[in-house]
Design a protein around this motif. Structure first.
Motif, PDB file in Angstrom:
ATOM      1  N   VAL A  94      -9.094 -15.301  -4.055  1.00 33.97           N
ATOM      2  CA  VAL A  94      -9.072 -15.173  -5.506  1.00 33.97           C
ATOM      3  C   VAL A  94      -8.401 -13.869  -5.942  1.00 33.97           C
ATOM      4  O   VAL A  94      -8.732 -12.793  -5.438  1.00 33.97           O
ATOM      5  CB  VAL A  94     -10.507 -15.204  -6.087  1.00 33.97           C
ATOM      6  N   VAL A  95      -7.468 -14.005  -6.873  1.00 35.22           N
ATOM      7  CA  VAL A  95      -6.928 -12.829  -7.557  1.00 35.22           C
ATOM      8  C   VAL A  95      -7.400 -12.916  -9.002  1.00 35.22           C
ATOM      9  O   VAL A  95      -6.941 -13.751  -9.773  1.00 35.22           O
ATOM     10  CB  VAL A  95      -5.385 -12.796  -7.494  1.00 35.22           C
ATOM     11  N   ASP A  96      -8.345 -12.070  -9.331  1.00 32.97           N
ATOM     12  CA  ASP A  96      -8.936 -12.111 -10.669  1.00 32.97           C
ATOM     13  C   ASP A  96      -8.154 -11.187 -11.600  1.00 32.97           C
ATOM     14  O   ASP A  96      -7.776 -10.084 -11.213  1.00 32.97           O
ATOM     15  CB  ASP A  96     -10.401 -11.673 -10.598  1.00 32.97           C
ATOM     16  N   MET A  97      -7.898 -11.670 -12.825  1.00 31.77           N
ATOM     17  CA  MET A  97      -7.223 -10.811 -13.803  1.00 31.77           C
ATOM     18  C   MET A  97      -8.171 -10.396 -14.930  1.00 31.77           C
ATOM     19  O   MET A  97      -7.755  -9.761 -15.885  1.00 31.77           O
ATOM     20  CB  MET A  97      -5.990 -11.537 -14.361  1.00 31.77           C
ATOM     21  N   ARG A 135      -3.444  -1.139  -0.852  1.00 28.88           N
ATOM     22  CA  ARG A 135      -2.610  -2.138  -0.180  1.00 28.88           C
ATOM     23  C   ARG A 135      -3.288  -2.749   1.056  1.00 28.88           C
ATOM     24  O   ARG A 135      -3.336  -3.968   1.212  1.00 28.88           O
ATOM     25  CB  ARG A 135      -1.296  -1.461   0.208  1.00 28.88           C
ATOM     26  N   ASP A 136      -3.825  -1.913   1.902  1.00 27.82           N
ATOM     27  CA  ASP A 136      -4.363  -2.434   3.160  1.00 27.82           C
ATOM     28  C   ASP A 136      -5.591  -3.307   2.944  1.00 27.82           C
ATOM     29  O   ASP A 136      -5.725  -4.364   3.563  1.00 27.82           O
ATOM     30  CB  ASP A 136      -4.695  -1.267   4.099  1.00 27.82           C
ATOM     31  N   GLN A 137      -6.465  -2.864   2.060  1.00 30.12           N
ATOM     32  CA  GLN A 137      -7.638  -3.691   1.804  1.00 30.12           C
ATOM     33  C   GLN A 137      -7.273  -5.010   1.124  1.00 30.12           C
ATOM     34  O   GLN A 137      -7.909  -6.041   1.337  1.00 30.12           O
ATOM     35  CB  GLN A 137      -8.646  -2.955   0.909  1.00 30.12           C
ATOM     36  N   ILE A 138      -6.263  -4.963   0.266  1.00 31.53           N
ATOM     37  CA  ILE A 138      -5.875  -6.169  -0.464  1.00 31.53           C
ATOM     38  C   ILE A 138      -5.381  -7.249   0.498  1.00 31.53           C
ATOM     39  O   ILE A 138      -5.691  -8.432   0.342  1.00 31.53           O
ATOM     40  CB  ILE A 138      -4.798  -5.823  -1.516  1.00 31.53           C
ATOM     41  N   LYS A 139      -4.642  -6.836   1.512  1.00 33.35           N
ATOM     42  CA  LYS A 139      -4.103  -7.813   2.468  1.00 33.35           C
ATOM     43  C   LYS A 139      -5.169  -8.740   3.020  1.00 33.35           C
ATOM     44  O   LYS A 139      -4.945  -9.927   3.205  1.00 33.35           O
ATOM     45  CB  LYS A 139      -3.427  -7.064   3.632  1.00 33.35           C
ATOM     46  N   ASP A 140      -6.329  -8.191   3.270  1.00 33.42           N
ATOM     47  CA  ASP A 140      -7.369  -8.980   3.926  1.00 33.42           C
ATOM     48  C   ASP A 140      -8.479  -9.422   2.975  1.00 33.42           C
ATOM     49  O   ASP A 140      -9.465 -10.027   3.410  1.00 33.42           O
ATOM     50  CB  ASP A 140      -7.995  -8.148   5.044  1.00 33.42           C
ATOM     51  N   LEU A 325       0.876  -9.918  -0.880  1.00 35.11           N
ATOM     52  CA  LEU A 325       0.252  -9.180   0.227  1.00 35.11           C
ATOM     53  C   LEU A 325      -0.764 -10.051   0.967  1.00 35.11           C
ATOM     54  O   LEU A 325      -0.791 -10.089   2.202  1.00 35.11           O
ATOM     55  CB  LEU A 325      -0.460  -7.935  -0.313  1.00 35.11           C
ATOM     56  N   MET A 326      -1.589 -10.736   0.231  1.00 36.78           N
ATOM     57  CA  MET A 326      -2.643 -11.558   0.833  1.00 36.78           C
ATOM     58  C   MET A 326      -2.069 -12.679   1.692  1.00 36.78           C
ATOM     59  O   MET A 326      -2.664 -13.098   2.673  1.00 36.78           O
ATOM     60  CB  MET A 326      -3.529 -12.139  -0.274  1.00 36.78           C
ATOM     61  N   LEU A 327      -0.894 -13.170   1.284  1.00 36.26           N
ATOM     62  CA  LEU A 327      -0.285 -14.295   2.007  1.00 36.26           C
ATOM     63  C   LEU A 327       0.690 -13.833   3.078  1.00 36.26           C
ATOM     64  O   LEU A 327       1.332 -14.660   3.738  1.00 36.26           O
ATOM     65  CB  LEU A 327       0.441 -15.207   1.011  1.00 36.26           C
TER      66      LEU A 327
END
Lengths: 342, 342, 342, 342
Positions: A94-97, A135-140, A325-327
């Motif tokens: 989920v990417v919440d806005m 960035r790093d936390q977002i990836k996972d 990033l997540m994908l």
């Protein structure tokens, strides 16, 4: 191979902006669009500017199947988002806005949003979505909490300066000018063209704007102590764009160099040559953020001005950057659109 | 493999718009940018919104080498273009965005532009650049003459109707609303924000607008007889967009079906469902043209409304679409950007 | 000696505009202001721009005493006005700014407004409020029905021409550009700044706008036969002003002279020199109407363009002009404010 | 009995604004209008919005007779004004709207305007035109130097606070938002509608704006010591209005009460209730200045926001107010026009 995504709350401005961006993204496919009050309608009837696209019809969230969906973008109103996201299947990322997962401490949420958080356990798993700094936390991450658009602008100006200790933490004034689309598509008298055009005024003056919750949280984290900035947003008669004029005390050259170094490798953050400063006209409809530093005539003081588009870098563009990033996709995919000028 | 292109007159709005579009075009490389009055400057200093791009510095035309250039886009002022294009090396193919090669008959040029044409031989080789109607000739042309932005809008509304004989050729009224960027970056009092904002007025009222030369030329060609439309443009306080409200006499349903059939296969021309009509807000910063047909309460009359962005579909987007054709590339390459809303 | 007046519906734009005008009118005193949804509030809280004035607090209509009131201005919504005005005491004279009493024939009212008229007897006593053409009846009227703002603009352009028989009654096209305040302070999505700014589009296209009822009624009266004009309004991104571009067939010089003669003695109607034409920027916030005539290149055709401010000459200024007549005051009292430019 | 006045530089915005105001002033008669570049033209051709007025034709200054003129308003460009005013006959009293006589010390003039003052003796006789603070001197002055529009706005917010000693003089930040008409009718690229609309940016960032010369002069005078504020103006896409957001350190309630007391008797300065703050929309086209005070969340800090119309209270309205004083007329004559909203 493309990745299937769905957008909840697609009948609002952030939803439409996301569709606009994904339209030229080669690796994402929109398979679901929800918009409860407009369920059953074609997107072309809600947003005629998207008429040329082959898009699914709007549905309710309940009608939507998430079986083949990898990423859900959530552009729902605050408070609603918590409940909806809590009910999504586990395999969906989920990417919440919305504002619902930006504040780590439920007490902060309650303080700024006036009610208890409905999904405190989920909150613990959320990553704050300011891409360049998480960035790093977002990836996972399974759940990324998109930042406030004002909060993003202000942090781009100040965060490296606070981290580097080059400014006085007790003398920070941020005067922000925000275009109207940041207020969304809500039917409010003060958002009418006749009320806003040819006007300009402050709002949430005195330190009551909710994005201060994000500033307080993040700046304290960076500084290792509380940092209570003064923050006064103003509404200006434009559709897109935020200009954050930040008054800081410290050596202007050191301030400039700190920002240059911080963003040297960033694809979307442009630090202008010393003495130049940005305009919202020059980042419109793009994912870029321009930052300028000018020394004040009062020695030991500087003005740092940051500009970005609230709907793009401040919201939907940020969301897409995080989804990339997540994908495991190139972070800039679909986001290198040049600003629209004039 | 990419194709090298150069842009002459890159310090104007059409030049900047072309750079914006080419920025995400995968097969074109900008190797030259001219802007005589701003020669020596970086594009980022002339157009800060293009700051993130790696672009050549502005030069004079004389300094520019055309050796490796396949296509030259020419965004120079009228009259200047003729001379410059006449002097370009033969191997270079040209997409002109000025008015200089739009009118086939040099007498027409002199009538509408007030001076003799300086390159009448070159004029004979020029292809009129209204892509949808000159596609085959454009593919092989050395010189394509981009249309007037108003002329493009009006022709999209009327050309198929005149060809099909479904409207009265002697009773055509076109009332056009044009945003201000169509007037370019010229320093004129009436283009100042303080003069234009909150204003609206006609210009070239009474049939004196130069784009009438194009309407007369093209409509006579299509009809096989003179067609003298009434044409009144108006300036409105917006930056981009043209809305052409066209009053025609004929059967509304036949009119609608003629337009639907004419544009069924076109990627950029969207005919709205019968009774709907467009807004310039919904095609902004895109290469799309929206057309609507509404039956009037007076029987046997209809209103046909066309909307496009003067800088994109009306000028630089058209130019890029034509260049794609000339280079054998997919016609839509770099042009599928969705409109920017809000 | 001053005259006491009350304004019903004072929390809308026409109410506020009337207060603005009366503020410098030496012979009128505002003794009552109603605004049902905002009853109990100070005008300064509803309209901070009126903060410097000493005004009565907003009340409900029921709370208002009409004992000492000579004139009531009624800026209530359509349908509501009929009922409220029908209930006012007999001694009160009424200047209505709604649509409720503009159409003499209740069948016309029902046709255009979709419901039966609730006060048909009162309707018989109403005088149509287009001052320049109903001056004598207005002086003695108890109830004056303010015209539609678009209807006023169009009639100023056409009425003398129809009366004089100098134009073809079957070939009249009126293309009108209207600023947004004409739509009132209603909370509608299409009136939001983000939706309207940078946009332009038609509305009520095809001859469905209610002000056509007024055109039909008045033009038939003047011509002695039905006159069915084509009328297409457009919304433009401005706050105040209407520009009516009217395409007529007839001798341009005769048309010009007819208008000059018709308005020679009028204090607020300015016919520009032949060939010139107006801008809404030049009549803004004033009671003036500018009219221009330009001959078209097609022989025997002309463009007549009229411009006025919808809130002033198109509504509240007209109302005050009529009230001056009713009270035996100089017709121009309080209305000679020069337009605001830029 | 009326007083004869002349306006030099009547083809600029401040000249036009003055004509607008004098149009309904019962005791002033305009007998001369100069506009060198437009000499010979009728005002109606330069400013069509003034078409209804009976005004003298524009002349050169040399052609103008000052024999019967009591007051000359001077709206000429900086530097030119000095020379022209120095050459006016002694009997004429002058209200200057340029920057030429605002700074008492010729060295300050040279510092901020880059050249030596051409009329230093005349400078000694000039009275600074901030009416509320120089009322008595203005009454008897031969030459009144109108203030900068930004300088007026900022002084209304700060002057009483500095005088009363209720704020920290070393921690004053003024972030100002200015509409575009303050830049005049000059043909500059950044003032074009296409450049400014939908944009917002700082200018003269870092303390280089010339109005700082006035702040420095006046605040030092009031404080009895140098006061170097930080001052950053921004250009916003509106035509009229200045909003000065002032960040000060001191007790908010004391600040509020100081302002209330300072302006209690002033007809044009409205201090809003504590916690409210103004919009430029609410003072547009009027001579009013609205001031609001809000306590910040950071204890001991407050935001003071002042709004006025740069062309009216910031320039031509101020000039007329001063002229009223000089002529012994009621100070508010011709100036009680209510703001125009929407």
């Amino acid at each position: 191979m493309t990745h299937n995504v769905a957008i909840l709350g697609a009948s609002g401005y952030t939803g439409a902006e996301l569709v606009r961006l994904i339209a030229t993204h080669p690796q994402l496919t929109i398979v679901g669009l929800s918009g409860n009050s407009k369920a059953g309608m074609a997107m072309a009837d809600v947003f005629p500017h998207l008429r040329h696209l082959d898009l699914p019809r709007l549905t309710t969230i309940d009608e939507m199947s998430f079986d083949d969906v990898e990423i859900v973008f959530c552009g729902l109103p605050h408070a609603t988002s918590q409940k909806v996201i809590a009910g999504l299947p586990e395999h969906v990322r989920v990417v919440d806005m919305s504002a619902d997962f930006r504040l780590r401490d439920p007490a902060d949420y309650e303080k700024w949003y006036g009610k208890a958080h409905a999904a405190p356990e989920l909150q613990k798993t959320a990553v704050y979505g300011l891409t360049e700094f998480y960035r790093d936390q977002i990836k996972d991450a399974r759940l990324v909490a998109g930042t406030g658009c004002n909060a993003a602008t202000g942090q781009y100006a100040l965060r490296p300066l606070i981290a580097a200790g080059v400014i006085d933490l007790d003398q920070i004034v941020m005067d922000l000018k925000a275009a109207v689309s940041g207020a969304g598509r809500a039917l409010k008298e003060n958002l009418l063209h006749a009320e806003l055009s040819e006007g300009a005024h402050g709002y949430a003056v005195g330190g009551t704007h909710r994005h201060l919750g994000e500033f307080d949280q993040e700046f304290a984290l960076v500084a290792g102590r509380p940092v209570n900035i003064q923050f006064t947003p103003h509404l200006i008669p434009a559709n897109r764009g935020i200009l954050a004029t930040t008054y800081v005390q410290g050596d202007p050259q050191a301030i400039y160099e700190t920002l240059v170094a911080a963003y040297a490798a960033e694809p979307f953050i442009e630090v202008l040559p010393m003495g130049q400063h940005p305009s919202i006209k020059h980042i419109r409809a793009s994912n870029f953020c321009h930052i300028g530093v000018v020394a004040d005539r009062v020695p030991g003081r500087a003005i740092v001005i940051a500009a970005l588009d609230n709907l793009t870098k401040g919201s939907s563009g940020q969301a897409l950057q995080n989804a990339n990033l997540m994908l495991g996709l190139p972070e800039t995919e679909g986001l290198m659109l040049a600003p629209v000028f004039p």
